[in-house]
Motif scaffolding. Structure first.
Motif, PDB file in Angstrom:
ATOM      1  N   ASP A  33      18.532  11.147 -13.511  1.00 45.24           N
ATOM      2  CA  ASP A  33      19.484  10.040 -13.417  1.00 45.24           C
ATOM      3  C   ASP A  33      18.715   8.729 -13.508  1.00 45.24           C
ATOM      4  N   TRP A  34      19.059   7.904 -14.480  1.00 47.72           N
ATOM      5  CA  TRP A  34      18.352   6.640 -14.691  1.00 47.72           C
ATOM      6  C   TRP A  34      18.415   5.752 -13.452  1.00 47.72           C
ATOM      7  N   SER A  35      19.553   5.736 -12.779  1.00 50.71           N
ATOM      8  CA  SER A  35      19.683   4.863 -11.611  1.00 50.71           C
ATOM      9  C   SER A  35      18.731   5.284 -10.494  1.00 50.71           C
ATOM     10  N   SER A  36      18.500   6.603 -10.345  1.00 49.03           N
ATOM     11  CA  SER A  36      17.584   7.067  -9.303  1.00 49.03           C
ATOM     12  C   SER A  36      16.152   6.629  -9.589  1.00 49.03           C
ATOM     13  N   TYR A  37      15.770   6.660 -10.854  1.00 48.06           N
ATOM     14  CA  TYR A  37      14.423   6.217 -11.230  1.00 48.06           C
ATOM     15  C   TYR A  37      14.250   4.739 -10.883  1.00 48.06           C
ATOM     16  N   PHE A  38      15.266   3.940 -11.169  1.00 40.21           N
ATOM     17  CA  PHE A  38      15.221   2.516 -10.849  1.00 40.21           C
ATOM     18  C   PHE A  38      15.120   2.318  -9.339  1.00 40.21           C
ATOM     19  N   ASP A  53       0.805  -1.198   0.000  1.00 43.01           N
ATOM     20  CA  ASP A  53       0.000   0.000   0.000  1.00 43.01           C
ATOM     21  C   ASP A  53       0.853   1.270   0.000  1.00 43.01           C
ATOM     22  N   LEU A  54       2.171   1.086  -0.026  1.00 43.53           N
ATOM     23  CA  LEU A  54       3.068   2.224   0.008  1.00 43.53           C
ATOM     24  C   LEU A  54       3.886   2.310  -1.272  1.00 43.53           C
ATOM     25  N   ARG A  55       3.305   1.886  -2.375  1.00 39.41           N
ATOM     26  CA  ARG A  55       4.007   1.973  -3.652  1.00 39.41           C
ATOM     27  C   ARG A  55       4.268   3.448  -4.010  1.00 39.41           C
ATOM     28  N   PRO A  56       5.402   3.731  -4.619  1.00 40.91           N
ATOM     29  CA  PRO A  56       5.655   5.105  -5.040  1.00 40.91           C
ATOM     30  C   PRO A  56       4.640   5.552  -6.087  1.00 40.91           C
ATOM     31  N   VAL A  57       4.338   6.820  -6.065  1.00 43.27           N
ATOM     32  CA  VAL A  57       3.478   7.373  -7.099  1.00 43.27           C
ATOM     33  C   VAL A  57       4.253   7.352  -8.408  1.00 43.27           C
ATOM     34  N   ASN A  58       3.576   7.104  -9.509  1.00 40.71           N
ATOM     35  CA  ASN A  58       4.219   7.140 -10.816  1.00 40.71           C
ATOM     36  C   ASN A  58       4.684   8.574 -11.080  1.00 40.71           C
ATOM     37  N   PRO A  59       5.976   8.813 -11.197  1.00 37.63           N
ATOM     38  CA  PRO A  59       6.464  10.191 -11.310  1.00 37.63           C
ATOM     39  C   PRO A  59       6.213  10.842 -12.659  1.00 37.63           C
ATOM     40  N   GLY A  60       5.672  10.092 -13.619  1.00 38.54           N
ATOM     41  CA  GLY A  60       5.345  10.698 -14.910  1.00 38.54           C
ATOM     42  C   GLY A  60       6.028  10.014 -16.063  1.00 38.54           C
ATOM     43  N   PRO A  61       5.737  10.422 -17.289  1.00 37.19           N
ATOM     44  CA  PRO A  61       6.320   9.784 -18.469  1.00 37.19           C
ATOM     45  C   PRO A  61       7.845   9.831 -18.437  1.00 37.19           C
ATOM     46  N   LEU A  62       8.447   8.693 -18.676  1.00 44.01           N
ATOM     47  CA  LEU A  62       9.896   8.595 -18.606  1.00 44.01           C
ATOM     48  C   LEU A  62      10.585   9.490 -19.629  1.00 44.01           C
ATOM     49  N   HIS A  63      10.028   9.576 -20.832  1.00 43.04           N
ATOM     50  CA  HIS A  63      10.671  10.385 -21.869  1.00 43.04           C
ATOM     51  C   HIS A  63      10.698  11.865 -21.480  1.00 43.04           C
ATOM     52  N   PRO A  73      24.187   4.155 -17.644  1.00 44.39           N
ATOM     53  CA  PRO A  73      22.917   4.141 -18.387  1.00 44.39           C
ATOM     54  C   PRO A  73      22.708   2.874 -19.216  1.00 44.39           C
ATOM     55  N   ALA A  74      23.787   2.192 -19.618  1.00 51.03           N
ATOM     56  CA  ALA A  74      23.639   0.955 -20.388  1.00 51.03           C
ATOM     57  C   ALA A  74      22.893  -0.096 -19.584  1.00 51.03           C
ATOM     58  N   PHE A  75      23.004  -0.016 -18.272  1.00 53.36           N
ATOM     59  CA  PHE A  75      22.317  -0.951 -17.381  1.00 53.36           C
ATOM     60  C   PHE A  75      20.947  -0.414 -16.974  1.00 53.36           C
ATOM     61  N   TYR A  76      20.918   0.840 -16.532  1.00 59.39           N
ATOM     62  CA  TYR A  76      19.692   1.375 -15.940  1.00 59.39           C
ATOM     63  C   TYR A  76      18.661   1.838 -16.961  1.00 59.39           C
ATOM     64  N   LYS A  77      19.090   2.309 -18.112  1.00 55.64           N
ATOM     65  CA  LYS A  77      18.118   2.805 -19.087  1.00 55.64           C
ATOM     66  C   LYS A  77      17.146   1.706 -19.538  1.00 55.64           C
ATOM     67  N   PRO A  78      17.616   0.523 -19.968  1.00 57.79           N
ATOM     68  CA  PRO A  78      16.647  -0.512 -20.356  1.00 57.79           C
ATOM     69  C   PRO A  78      15.789  -0.992 -19.195  1.00 57.79           C
ATOM     70  N   LEU A  79      16.335  -0.981 -17.990  1.00 58.18           N
ATOM     71  CA  LEU A  79      15.532  -1.350 -16.823  1.00 58.18           C
ATOM     72  C   LEU A  79      14.407  -0.338 -16.614  1.00 58.18           C
ATOM     73  N   GLU A 136      13.084   1.630 -18.838  1.00 60.92           N
ATOM     74  CA  GLU A 136      12.114   1.500 -19.920  1.00 60.92           C
ATOM     75  C   GLU A 136      11.191   0.310 -19.671  1.00 60.92           C
ATOM     76  N   GLY A 137      11.734  -0.761 -19.089  1.00 58.18           N
ATOM     77  CA  GLY A 137      10.897  -1.902 -18.725  1.00 58.18           C
ATOM     78  C   GLY A 137       9.920  -1.552 -17.619  1.00 58.18           C
ATOM     79  N   ILE A 138      10.363  -0.710 -16.695  1.00 57.17           N
ATOM     80  CA  ILE A 138       9.493  -0.245 -15.616  1.00 57.17           C
ATOM     81  C   ILE A 138       8.338   0.568 -16.182  1.00 57.17           C
ATOM     82  N   GLU A 139       8.664   1.494 -17.085  1.00 54.55           N
ATOM     83  CA  GLU A 139       7.607   2.339 -17.637  1.00 54.55           C
ATOM     84  C   GLU A 139       6.609   1.512 -18.447  1.00 54.55           C
TER      85      GLU A 139
END
Length: 296
Positions: A113-118, A94-104, A277-283, A285-288
């Motif tokens: 920072d991609w890592s912070s989003y992850f 019940d404490l999921r983060p709010v969706n911060p908005g469109p990734l693009h 970003p090679a690691f976090y960007k595709p992650l 994008e999978g999250i979004e």
């Protein structure tokens, strides 16, 4: 107003305390309800006294701050309140983060920072899992969506592998999520990482990584390529650190080449600024692509 969350706390016979956090643009507002007899916390007549406002660099940071640091600031014992004002247990789902908005859109910000989003996406999943309780695994997994489980497993596997290699990953508690990490990389389309994990697991009998830590450690001792791990068994009862280091030294050659390949994949240059970003960007994008399963 982008997001609002209301908390309630009861201490013995004291009147309940209410705190509300609101994310509005780049700002996080915190307010406390002023007690009024017969006035519900969620009613138009409720009076909220501002406590403080924090200005963040962007809306993403504001949402992350409100769902992470601000919750921690409130401390244990607080409950997430329903819109009606009736409290419910603050269970992690019940404490999921709010969706911060469109990734693009977020990625256009120079401070993004991609890592912070992850990390933001997994910040609450951490409160669900209980380490070294393999018998509870099925129950705990049932509280997460498959994507949440994948993110949690990947975050922990990556942290261990990058810190001390595959030997450390398998030895420590995090090794109990080895198969979930492999499945997670596959689910989110990071197949090159999944291939490396699959090769690493092939050293174990039947390519199976036991969820039970004692069983994993016993297998690592048996795999050791020198005599130090054998000697470490005698020290295990009195010196766990020496035992761990002996296991790491005795097994590091098994996965040294795979670890090098893993690090190279993470640090490869893809022409995008930020941390790995090679690691976090595709992650991300999978999250979004599965945001309804992550930010629920």
């Amino acid at each position: 107003m982008a997001y609002q969350q209301h908390f309630i706390r009861r201490i013995g016979s004291q009147p309940p305390a209410h705190v509300r956090m609101t994310v509005e643009g780049h700002l996080v507002h915190t307010a406390e309800l002023q007690p009024s007899p017969g006035v519900a916390a969620d009613s138009p007549g409720a009076v909220w006294k501002p406590l403080h406002t924090k200005k963040c660099r962007n809306a993403f940071e504001a949402a992350m701050h409100a769902n992470g640091q601000e919750w921690e600031r409130l401390g244990t014992g607080w409950q997430l309140a329903l819109p009606t004002g009736e409290p419910q247990p603050a269970q992690p789902p019940d404490l999921r983060p709010v969706n911060p908005g469109p990734l693009h859109a977020l990625a256009k910000d120079l401070d993004f920072d991609w890592s912070s989003y992850f990390e933001y996406a997994v910040c609450r999943i951490a409160e669900v899992w209980e380490w070294d309780k393999p018998l509870r695994a099925a129950e705990l997994q049932a509280r997460m969506t498959p994507v949440q489980m994948a993110l949690w497993a990947i975050a922990n596997a990556d942290g261990q592998i990058c810190n001390g290699g595959f030997s450390q990953f398998f030895y420590n508690s995090y090794g109990e999520l080895a198969h979930e990490a492999l499945d997670g990389f596959e689910l989110l389309g990071l197949t090159e990482f999944a291939d490396i994990l699959r090769e690493a697991y092939a050293v174990f009998p039947g390519q199976r990584i036991p969820r039970d830590r004692d069983e994993r450690v016993a297998l690592l001792e048996a795999m050791a390529l020198d005599e130090e791990a054998t000697a470490a068994r005698l020290q295990a009862a009195s010196n766990g650190i020496e035992h761990a280091f002996a296991i790491f030294k005795g097994t590091e050659d098994l996965w040294d080449e795979l670890g090098t390949r893993y690090y190279a994949l993470i640090h490869q240059d893809i022409g995008i600024p930020g941390y790995n970003p090679a690691f976090y960007k595709p992650l991300c994008e999978g999250i979004e692509a599965r945001a309804h399963e992550v930010f629920r």
